[in-house]
Scaffold this motif. Structure first.
Motif, PDB file in Angstrom:
ATOM      1  N   PRO A 145     -93.265 117.074  56.388  1.00 40.83           N
ATOM      2  CA  PRO A 145     -92.467 117.094  55.157  1.00 40.83           C
ATOM      3  C   PRO A 145     -92.681 118.372  54.341  1.00 40.83           C
ATOM      4  N   GLU A 146     -93.867 118.964  54.449  1.00 34.98           N
ATOM      5  CA  GLU A 146     -94.145 120.184  53.697  1.00 34.98           C
ATOM      6  C   GLU A 146     -93.245 121.335  54.135  1.00 34.98           C
TER       7      GLU A 146
ATOM      8  N   ALA B 145     -90.171 121.255  54.834  1.00 30.09           N
ATOM      9  CA  ALA B 145     -88.842 121.136  54.237  1.00 30.09           C
ATOM     10  C   ALA B 145     -88.739 121.891  52.911  1.00 30.09           C
ATOM     11  N   TYR B 146     -89.865 122.110  52.249  1.00 26.77           N
ATOM     12  CA  TYR B 146     -89.844 122.762  50.937  1.00 26.77           C
ATOM     13  C   TYR B 146     -89.973 124.275  51.013  1.00 26.77           C
ATOM     14  N   LEU B 147     -90.126 124.818  52.202  1.00 22.76           N
ATOM     15  CA  LEU B 147     -90.251 126.259  52.365  1.00 22.76           C
ATOM     16  C   LEU B 147     -88.888 126.893  52.589  1.00 22.76           C
ATOM     17  N   SER B 148     -88.798 128.168  52.271  1.00 13.49           N
ATOM     18  CA  SER B 148     -87.563 128.890  52.569  1.00 13.49           C
ATOM     19  C   SER B 148     -87.444 129.011  54.081  1.00 13.49           C
TER      20      SER B 148
ATOM     21  N   ARG C 184     -90.556 129.145  56.535  1.00 16.04           N
ATOM     22  CA  ARG C 184     -90.692 128.003  57.451  1.00 16.04           C
ATOM     23  C   ARG C 184     -90.821 128.481  58.897  1.00 16.04           C
TER      24      ARG C 184
ATOM     25  N   LYS D 107     -97.149 130.912  53.098  1.00 13.85           N
ATOM     26  CA  LYS D 107     -96.899 131.030  51.654  1.00 13.85           C
ATOM     27  C   LYS D 107     -97.521 132.310  51.113  1.00 13.85           C
TER      28      LYS D 107
END
Length: 71
Positions: A8-9, A11-14, A18, A48
């Protein structure tokens, strides 16, 4: 060797970050013999950090360019 790297983490990255995280996770699984979960966590942190450095570098270049234009 293709591992299931769904998290799920991710999904929050560009998209670029990603992609970098997935590549790093795959390398970590193969080279460091980490579990996929551990590899994903470590890869996300590294991706990140990479993204922040790229953004900071881009902003710095723009500031320098605008500084030159003002002078």
């Amino acid at each position: 060797m293709k591992h299931n790297l769904n998290s799920p983490e991710l999904a929050y990255l560009s998209p670029t970050t990603r992609e970098r995280a997935i590549l790093l996770a795959q390398e970590l699984i193969v080279t460091d013999q980490l579990t996929p979960t551990e590899a994903i966590r470590l890869a996300i942190l590294q991706a990140k950090n990479w993204a922040v450095k790229n953004v900071n570098r881009t902003v710095w270049k723009r500031l320098k360019q605008s500084e030159k234009e003002v002078l």
